[in-house]
Design an enzyme around this catalytic site. Structure first.
Site, PDB file in Angstrom:
ATOM      1  CD  GLU A 137      18.148  34.373   4.905  1.00 45.86           C
ATOM      2  OE1 GLU A 137      19.266  34.731   4.791  1.00 45.86           O
ATOM      3  OE2 GLU A 137      17.484  34.219   3.853  1.00 45.86           O
ATOM      4  CG  ASN A 185      18.528  35.269  -0.913  1.00 39.31           C
ATOM      5  OD1 ASN A 185      18.704  36.478  -0.966  1.00 39.31           O
ATOM      6  ND2 ASN A 185      19.467  34.522  -1.088  1.00 39.31           N
ATOM      7  CG  ASN A 201      17.448  40.100   1.148  1.00 38.26           C
ATOM      8  OD1 ASN A 201      17.995  40.555   2.015  1.00 38.26           O
ATOM      9  ND2 ASN A 201      17.410  38.845   0.493  1.00 38.26           N
ATOM     10  CD  GLU A 202      20.948  40.072  -1.094  1.00 41.03           C
ATOM     11  OE1 GLU A 202      20.991  38.990  -1.649  1.00 41.03           O
ATOM     12  OE2 GLU A 202      21.727  40.312  -0.428  1.00 41.03           O
ATOM     13  CE1 TYR A 225      27.267  37.747   3.983  1.00 37.89           C
ATOM     14  CE2 TYR A 225      26.126  38.444   2.012  1.00 37.89           C
ATOM     15  CZ  TYR A 225      26.294  37.947   3.234  1.00 37.89           C
ATOM     16  OH  TYR A 225      24.988  38.004   3.919  1.00 37.89           O
ATOM     17  CD  GLU A 274      22.094  39.785   3.579  1.00 40.29           C
ATOM     18  OE1 GLU A 274      23.055  38.916   3.163  1.00 40.29           O
ATOM     19  OE2 GLU A 274      20.957  39.674   3.560  1.00 40.29           O
ATOM     20  CD  GLN A 315      21.998  34.662   7.908  1.00 38.86           C
ATOM     21  OE1 GLN A 315      21.568  33.967   8.607  1.00 38.86           O
ATOM     22  NE2 GLN A 315      21.697  34.573   6.732  1.00 38.86           N
TER      23      GLN A 315
HETATM   24  O1  AHR Z   1      23.074  36.159   4.352  1.00 38.03           O
HETATM   25  C1  AHR Z   1      22.981  34.805   3.381  1.00 38.03           C
HETATM   26  C2  AHR Z   1      22.513  35.545   2.200  1.00 38.03           C
HETATM   27  O2  AHR Z   1      23.088  36.350   1.505  1.00 38.03           O
HETATM   28  C3  AHR Z   1      20.915  36.386   2.560  1.00 38.03           C
HETATM   29  O3  AHR Z   1      19.732  35.422   2.442  1.00 38.03           O
HETATM   30  C4  AHR Z   1      20.998  37.271   1.145  1.00 38.03           C
HETATM   31  O4  AHR Z   1      20.163  38.284   1.397  1.00 38.03           O
HETATM   32  C5  AHR Z   1      22.272  37.238   0.783  1.00 38.03           C
HETATM   33  O5  AHR Z   1      22.307  36.908  -0.552  1.00 38.03           O
END
Ligand code: AHR
Length: 503
Positions: A27, A72, A172-173, A244, A291, A345
């Site tokens: 990113e 993001n 995204n999100e 995560y 992710e 990432q």
């Molecule tokens: O990977 C970091 C961030 O986590 C990304 O930009 C977003 O999609 C997520 O909230």
């Protein structure tokens, strides 16, 4: 000593693994791009300014696909800022990470980098500030051969051949309140569907990913996924999942992340299957877990606007690598539905590869399980029947102590077994039963463990948390070995060809 047992049968297959399960993510965030993959002043930089020391480590991970440019970031990104002569590209404020984006790298350079490291790009379009037509223009620029405004501009910018990007994310999100121009499920569903129609009209060979809910802890989950899919079911190929984990003080909960991730996958699959029935579709929706990782440093403190600030630079421990291995097992055990995933990432930002500006590059602890599973997790995923004691977790209840995943490499007659032992007190005697494979021998046992759960690799001590070879045990179809407490294990087995007796 405690015992655990794992039975693997070659007829009990889950699915052929799609190599895209081992994708990753770059990113425009922090130092992922600038002083991560790109640093023209670095001593290893190639003619385009890409760091070759980083490229080597990416290459060794055999990552088949890399998501780009966000995240993001994409929801406020104008992709045209990143094309054409670099000297003419505007510097912009990036609202997602409160940074300055120089736009020295854009889609053309990223595609070049992908070719150099032997991976495929997976592009995301902006459905925050961007309109469906912008997504169409980007598609035309990237994938249309020639003879139109956008495709000819790509050629003028030095790329005669189309980029042929095969997988695209529709934003995204978009249910995240942190997202630039987030949307309701209804509004996103409609916008994503219209963007998808344009994009597939331009190139019907592409695959599209609709945004699932940003996380299972979102209040919008899982209704978001249902509504979005009701609007987009026939236009898209995947629904995305993001998750995560972090150690919030209870190691048991953290170790059990694999079990929670499994529940999350099952829920999204069930939601997609419900919509399949509702819209009378024959298509089974694939899941893109695009992710996933361990992630600690989240809170944004306000800082002066700068280019490529060193943010979200988590340093990973042995414990993180164990949890990470458990998550990889969960992805493998669900690979019939999770056909694609992206480790978030790849470089510097919550990443297995870490760089010093103008300096060294480091493999973090999580680099190793990712590499092992990416290299050896190709073939047919088999269901493992694993019996082990359970451990109690405040968040997820009773969870099995041993988590496993198995792969059959039929052509080569090889079997790989991954095993995580979450027991904090004792090693376990581990019985592996390969009853249906004929005569096999164990050829390798690799372990990651150690006396200090919180040990980390550093530039000065880069080999603090690395795999070690263990003693191979003999056996024929069954093997009795040891899973050390708190360890990540990789076992390899090979068929022993039958000797044909002649008189
Ligand atoms: O990977 C970091 C961030 O986590 C990304 O930009 C977003 O999609 C997520 O909230």
């Amino acid at each position: 000593m405690k015992t655990a047992k794992c039975i693997i049968d070659k007829d009990y297959s889950i699915a052929e693994i799609d190599p895209k399960l081992y994708g990753s993510f770059i990113e425009h965030l922090g130092r992922a791009v600038y002083s991560g993959i790109y640093e023209p002043s670095h001593k290893t930089a190639d003619e385009q300014g890409f760091r070759q020391d980083v490229m080597e480590l990416v290459d060794d991970l055999a990552v088949p696909v890399v998501r780009y440019p966000g995240g993001n970031f994409v929801s406020g990104y104008n992709w045209t800022d990143g094309i054409g002569p670099v000297k003419d590209r505007p510097k912009r404020l990036d609202y997602a990470w409160l940074s300055i984006e120089s736009n020295k790298i854009g889609i053309d350079e990223f595609v070049d980098w992908c070719k150099k490291v032997g991976t495929e790009p997976m592009a995301a379009v902006n459905l925050g500030t961007g309109a469906p037509q912008d997504a169409g223009y980007m598609m035309e620029y990237c994938n249309h051969p020639a003879g139109t405004y956008w495709s000819d501009l790509r050629i003028k910018n030095g790329h005669k051949e189309p980029h042929n990007i095969k997988v695209w994310c529709l934003g995204n999100e978009m249910d995240g309140p942190w997202q630039t121009c987030g949307l309701t499920a209804e509004d996103y569903g409609k916008k994503a569907r219209e963007a998808a129609k344009i994009m597939k009209w331009i190139d019907p060979s592409i695959e599209l990913v609709a945004c699932g809910s940003a996380s299972p802890w979102m209040p919008t989950y899982p209704e978001w996924d249902r509504i979005v899919l009701e609007h987009t079911y026939e236009q898209v190929d995947y629904i995305s999942l993001h998750r995560y984990y972090e150690n919030e003080g209870c190691i048991e909960d953290f170790l059990a992340s694999f079990a929670d991730m499994n529940d999350f996958i099952k829920t999204v699959a069930a939601t997609a299957d419900y919509v399949k029935a509702k819209v009378r579709s024959k298509k089974v929706m694939k899941l893109s877990f695009d992710e996933w990782n361990v992630w600690y440093i989240k809170r944004q403190t306000r800082f002066p606007w700068t280019e490529a600030p060193a943010i979200l630079e988590d340093q990973y421990s042995l414990l993180d690598a164990l949890v990470f291995g458990g998550m990889l097992c969960t992805l493998l055990n669900n690979c019939d539905r999770v056909r694609m995933a992206c480790l978030a990432q790849l470089v510097n930002v919550i990443a297995p590869i870490f760089t010093e500006k103008d300096g060294r590059v480091l493999k973090q602890s999580i680099y190793y399980p990712f590499q092992q599973v990416s290299l050896y997790g190709r073939g047919t995923a088999l269901k493992t029947l694993t019996q082990s004691e359970k451990f109690s977790t405040p968040l997820y209840g009773e969870v099995p102590t041993v988590q496993t995943a198995a792969i059959y490499h039929k052509e080569e007659g090889r079997i790989t077994l991954f095993a995580l032992n979450c027991d904090m007190q004792e090693d376990a005697q581990f019985f592996i039963d390969l009853r249906s494979f004929g005569s096999v021998k164990m050829t390798e046992h690799i372990i990651m463990d150690g006396p200090d759960l919180f040990a980390k690799n550093t530039f000065d001590k880069p080999d603090t948390v690395i795999p070690r070879s263990a003693t191979i045990v003999t056996g024929n179809q069954s093997f009795t070995t040891i899973l050390p407490k708190l360890s990540w294990n990789v076992f390899h087995f090979a068929s022993i060809p039958e000797v044909v007796k002649t008189e």
